[in-house]
Scaffold this active site. Structure first.
Site, PDB file in Angstrom:
ATOM      1  N   TYR A  21      44.004 -39.780 -19.825  1.00 33.83           N
ATOM      2  CA  TYR A  21      43.925 -40.716 -18.709  1.00 33.83           C
ATOM      3  C   TYR A  21      44.490 -42.081 -19.086  1.00 33.83           C
ATOM      4  CZ  TYR A  21      41.293 -37.467 -15.853  1.00 33.83           C
ATOM      5  OH  TYR A  21      40.934 -36.382 -15.099  1.00 33.83           O
ATOM      6  N   TYR A 148      34.953 -33.762  -8.525  1.00 35.48           N
ATOM      7  CA  TYR A 148      35.684 -33.641  -9.788  1.00 35.48           C
ATOM      8  C   TYR A 148      34.934 -32.624 -10.641  1.00 35.48           C
ATOM      9  CZ  TYR A 148      37.598 -34.374 -14.381  1.00 35.48           C
ATOM     10  OH  TYR A 148      38.177 -34.157 -15.606  1.00 35.48           O
ATOM     11  N   ASP A 240      27.174 -27.789 -10.542  1.00 33.15           N
ATOM     12  CA  ASP A 240      27.859 -28.364 -11.699  1.00 33.15           C
ATOM     13  C   ASP A 240      27.021 -29.527 -12.251  1.00 33.15           C
ATOM     14  OD1 ASP A 240      29.466 -29.645 -13.508  1.00 33.15           O
ATOM     15  OD2 ASP A 240      31.221 -29.764 -12.214  1.00 33.15           O
ATOM     16  N   LYS A 269      28.942 -31.897 -21.716  1.00 31.50           N
ATOM     17  CA  LYS A 269      28.683 -33.307 -22.029  1.00 31.50           C
ATOM     18  C   LYS A 269      27.461 -33.511 -22.933  1.00 31.50           C
ATOM     19  CE  LYS A 269      31.385 -35.493 -18.416  1.00 31.50           C
ATOM     20  NZ  LYS A 269      32.446 -35.951 -19.323  1.00 31.50           N
TER      21      LYS A 269
END
Length: 427
Positions: A21, A148, A240, A269
């Protein structure tokens, strides 16, 4: 000499590395980090930075946590890797057992992968093949606008259409996008879901918080209502929890805010406390049993070289033990309360719009007169201003957010709040 060394590292990095990114041509100098401890990261000159975004939302307990490090070290000296097709090991079994005990009671099986995107890919393949194994063809997916779910092709397909996905639009599969629910649009959403239910393999969603879209938040009650309707329509649901899992919303999982239960859940994560990459997809027995067959063609043909890596499993076990400790749960409650009080302060600030919070996640829009956008130039200014103050933030355009590790103290959090107010006053 120290400054030259830091510059040297930056030059070496620029010569060989392509950062995520990041527009490499216009990017400012990358900061070389040499060590981390608790809330802090340290650069080459030993300047310390408060990592209040948990290094992309992964570091639950702080950097270089001694207990996780010890558990990984012990595992490294016992078994570092074994193929997970045809073999198993204690850390993987134990981690699955421990995780399933904390999830909704319809979650019965664990499938290991490598990261959040692949956890989502696995979930999507499960749902599509679930129908295929029953002789049905269901290939449409329902998802929220602004979603996302990752950067692999399946995950991009179910993510909201944007500048991130534009170069690949012709290569993404068909998805029906709907708004996140509220009291005014629920009936409209239900009607759209009903129109596509017969063709749809599943509905995938980020529960309560759409992270990368700008920490957009919506109510658990409305999601419950939508999930109940999906269940009535026979539509599989993928929840999610890559971002929201492991305490971020103030409870262990976003699922704990809900009455309805998903069919599949995705995790990554914070799963290993930010130590080692790992992804997990859990599912109900109903889904698992459609693959349980004498027919080998009904196998879920998916895998990764490092599936259920013993080191990652050891880190996950250690992180989960820390998460469940009374001290950590007390810290989560304290951070949640402090955030709640600071949101009240932000809400009255002339340069702030839409201050919001759930659990340890706090966000607000910086009023710039240009609207909310990932490309809002104020994001760069804010990033560098906070970095100069020794605080690591990564604004999503003009959206500033905090997702601190649970080890942050009340005083450290107040210091961050004070700096936010000072920076806002300079805009």
């Amino acid at each position: 000499m120290k400054t030259m060394t830091s510059t040297h590292l930056q030059q070496r990095d620029k010569a060989v590395n392509w950062h995520p990114y990041t527009q490499m041509k216009t990017a400012n100098d990358i900061v070389p980090i040499v060590k981390g401890k608790g809330l802090y990261l340290y650069d080459q000159e030993n300047k310390k930075y408060m990592d209040v975004v948990s290094s992309w939302w992964v570091t639950l307990h702080g950097h270089s946590h001694p207990y996780i490090a010890q558990r990984v070290f012990e595992q490294l000296n016992t078994l570092e890797q074994v193929i997970f097709a045809g073999f198993t090991h204690e850390p993987a079994i134990q981690l699955s057992e421990n995780l399933l005990q904390l999830l909704p009671d319809n979650q019965e099986k664990v499938f290991y992968s490598d990261n959040g995107s692949t956890a989502v890919e696995v979930a999507l393949k499960m749902c599509i093949q679930y129908a295929h194994n029953q002789g049905k063809k269901k290939t449409k997916i329902l998802a929220f606008k602004n979603a996302y779910h990752g950067d692999t092709f399946g995950a991009m397909s179910v993510s909201g259409k944007s500048f991130w996905t534009k170069p690949f639009e012709s290569m993404l599969f068909e998805v029906v996008f709907i708004d996140t629910p509220n009291s005014e649009n629920l009936e409209q959403l239900k009607a759209k879901i009903k129109d596509h239910a017969d063709e749809a393999a599943c509905f995938i969603y980020e529960p309560l918080v759409q992270g990368a879209a700008g920490m957009l938040m919506y109510e658990a009650e409305d999601l419950d209502n939508l999930m109940k309707f999906c269940r009535e329509q026979g539509l599989l649901m993928i929840q999610d929890e890559v971002f929201t899992g492991f305490g971020r919303t103030g409870k262990l999982f976003a699922a704990d805010h809900l009455t309805e239960k998903p069919d599949i859940m995705c995790f990554s994560k914070g799963l290993t406390g930010g130590t080692i990459p790992m992804g997990i997809t859990t599912c109900s027995d109903e889904i698992y049993n459609t693959f349980w067959s004498d027919d080998r063609h009904k196998t879920l043909f998916h895998g990764h070289s490092f599936t259920a890596n013993p080191l990652a499993c050891a880190a996950g076990l250690a992180s989960m033990e820390l998460l469940l400790e009374e001290e950590t749960q007390t810290s989560i409650k304290r951070i949640t309360q402090q955030h709640s009080e600071f949101v009240k302060v932000l809400s009255s600030h002339p340069h702030v719009e839409n201050a919001r919070q759930i659990g340890t996640i706090l966000a607000f829009d910086c009023r710039t007169g240009q609207g909310t956008s990932y490309f809002n130039e104020v994001g760069k200014q804010l990033y560098h201003e906070f970095l100069q103050r020794g605080i690591i933030m990564r604004p999503l355009g003009n959206v500033i957010y905090l997702v601190p590790p649970y080890c942050i103290t009340s005083g450290e959090l107040e210091f961050v709040y004070q700096n936010i107010l000072e920076v806002l006053d300079q805009i």
